[in-house]
Design a protein around this motif. Structure first.
Motif, PDB file in Angstrom:
ATOM      1  N   ASP A 256       0.798  -1.225   0.000  1.00 51.80           N
ATOM      2  CA  ASP A 256       0.000   0.000   0.000  1.00 51.80           C
ATOM      3  C   ASP A 256       0.831   1.276   0.000  1.00 51.80           C
ATOM      4  O   ASP A 256       0.546   2.213  -0.736  1.00 51.80           O
ATOM      5  CB  ASP A 256      -0.934   0.021   1.216  1.00 51.80           C
ATOM      6  N   HIS A 257       1.832   1.318   0.852  1.00 49.04           N
ATOM      7  CA  HIS A 257       2.612   2.538   1.007  1.00 49.04           C
ATOM      8  C   HIS A 257       4.029   2.444   0.447  1.00 49.04           C
ATOM      9  O   HIS A 257       4.825   3.354   0.657  1.00 49.04           O
ATOM     10  CB  HIS A 257       2.726   2.893   2.495  1.00 49.04           C
TER      11      HIS A 257
ATOM     12  N   SER B 246      -7.003   7.995   0.747  1.00 53.22           N
ATOM     13  CA  SER B 246      -5.889   7.452   1.521  1.00 53.22           C
ATOM     14  C   SER B 246      -6.322   6.899   2.868  1.00 53.22           C
ATOM     15  O   SER B 246      -5.670   6.012   3.416  1.00 53.22           O
ATOM     16  CB  SER B 246      -4.831   8.536   1.723  1.00 53.22           C
TER      17      SER B 246
ATOM     18  N   HIS C 276      -6.953   3.447   2.172  1.00 45.75           N
ATOM     19  CA  HIS C 276      -5.880   2.764   1.445  1.00 45.75           C
ATOM     20  C   HIS C 276      -6.389   2.132   0.158  1.00 45.75           C
ATOM     21  O   HIS C 276      -5.984   1.014  -0.202  1.00 45.75           O
ATOM     22  CB  HIS C 276      -5.215   1.693   2.322  1.00 45.75           C
TER      23      HIS C 276
END
Length: 430
Positions: free
Chosen positions: A89-90, A367, A370
């Motif tokens: 995800d990040h 965000s 996610h």
């Protein structure tokens, strides 16, 4: 030696511009920002022609609306983990310009995809001193090699890949960028001595420039003077940045030559990129606005104390979403700074903005959740008449991967591929 911008004197008399070596040259800029955008603040109400008043996040681009295309509904599938794999995800900014899912690894066996900036550079950058410029405004050394959930920091630190296994470093220090562009072959010690004397690299070329000014037209003289002044102004700003970095806050180590504030840093990087385009030192540039999970605040924006990553997890609280939107708008304001620079520089019978395609976007939508669908993207510039602006292109949610956008951008540079990354076709509306 100093690279020069395009002058009238370089074009043979009575010859159509397109038939000369001075024919308009295309440029490309790729800009990535993590953490998506505040829901409700960036999607125009209707598809088609852009409204007179753009959504809050895009308002800084209103002066350039005729050359702006907002895209909504795209799905960044490449930022999602492969089936049966956790995380991502990040940790995969690297997917932004290649639309490939990076391999989950914290070791040296990183694997993503060749990015469109490098493919474009192979096509249009071979004649240039620098085939491409890769820049950032956040220190890539702030983390260990493992950035999270088993993903290498390489995937977070760069958005430019020369091949699926060859990530390119993003340059943080404007001084290094400047010396790559205008270095005169002297040693680092000699350059340091010159800076201490506050001597411009142009000083040694004054007589040559003076002779050239006598032999060119009045518009060319004006262009030469403006160009030389831009070089001197950037040197002055770099000198200030170097001196200021000596008093950096204790909790934020700043390398020599890097401005303390994000605002001055990103503007300096963009000024260098515009200057590199003007002198045709390069035709391709990328910039990483921030690294994933950054806790950076932006004192120059309307939410000066809000942590970027912190407020991106807004919990659907309208007040927190509004804070995130202010950071989003501030980032777009910096994009507008670059766009304005390009719009002011004449290039043949148009401007640098007429020659360029600027792609700005994120690989995340909302965000807080996610999610990687409904991700924000915008395209700015005319690319020699190949891109029509003033539009909002909306695609059905969760159906069109960002790879479709990337393969369509490549098409605009006469790079024809049946597919690219996770593409399922072209974005015909572009």
């Amino acid at each position: 030696m100093l690279a020069l911008p395009l002058l009238e004197a370089m074009v043979p008399a009575a010859t159509a511009l397109a038939q000369t070596a001075a024919a308009p040259k295309p440029r490309f800029v790729g800009l990535f920002v993590p953490h998506g955008m505040a829901p409700g603040y960036w999607v125009p109400e209707k598809e088609g022609a852009l409204p007179t008043e753009l959504p809050f996040n895009w308002k800084p681009l209103e002066p350039f609306a005729k050359q702006t295309t907002i895209l909504s509904g795209l799905h960044s599938r490449s930022a999602e983990p492969p089936p049966g794999v956790t995380g991502a995800d990040h940790w995969v900014a690297a997917a932004f310009l290649c639309a490939n899912k990076p391999r989950k690894t914290a070791g040296a066996d990183v694997y993503a995809g060749t990015t469109i900036d490098q493919i474009i550079a192979q096509k249009i950058g071979r004649e240039n001193l620098l085939p491409s410029l890769q820049m950032t405004v956040e220190d890539p050394g702030a983390n260990s090699s493992n950035c999270g959930e088993g993903y290498s920091c390489t995937y977070t630190n760069t958005i430019s890949w020369a091949s699926p296994t060859s990530p390119l470093p993003m340059e943080l220090n404007p001084q290094v960028v400047f010396e790559r562009m205008f270095g005169d072959g002297s040693t680092a010690e000699q350059r340091n001595m010159r800076r201490k004397r506050d001597q411009s690299i142009l000083d040694s070329l004054n007589s040559s420039l003076s002779r050239l000014r006598r032999d060119v037209s009045a518009p060319d003289r004006e262009r030469l003077d403006s160009y030389a002044e831009n070089v001197r102004e950037i040197e002055r700003r770099l000198e200030i940045a170097m001196k200021a970095s000596n008093v950096a806050p204790e909790d934020m180590p700043v390398p020599v030559g890097v401005p303390q504030t994000f605002d001055e840093h990103v503007k300096l990087q963009f000024s260098l990129l515009a200057l590199a385009f003007e002198a045709d030192i390069t035709r391709v540039g990328t910039l990483l606005f921030a690294r994933d999970l950054t806790g950076r605040t932006y004192p120059a924006c309307e939410a000066p104390t809000a942590s970027f990553h912190g407020v991106s997890h807004h919990g659907e609280d309208p007040r927190q979403i509004a804070q995130l939107s202010k950071i989003n708008q501030y980032h777009v304001k910096m994009v507008a700074y670059l766009v304005e620079k390009l719009a002011k520089v004449k290039d043949g019978d148009g401007t640098l903005l007429d020659r360029s395609l600027v792609l700005y976007g994120s690989n995340m939508g909302n965000s807080n959740q996610h999610v990687h669908y409904d991700v924000p993207h915008v395209v700015i510039g005319g690319l020699n008449g190949k891109v029509k602006g003033g539009r909002h292109i909306a695609v059905p949610t969760k159906t069109v991967p960002t790879g479709n956008l990337l393969v369509s951008v490549l098409e605009k540079y006469d790079i024809h591929q049946d597919s690219f990354g996770d593409s399922t076709g072209r974005l015909e509306a572009l």
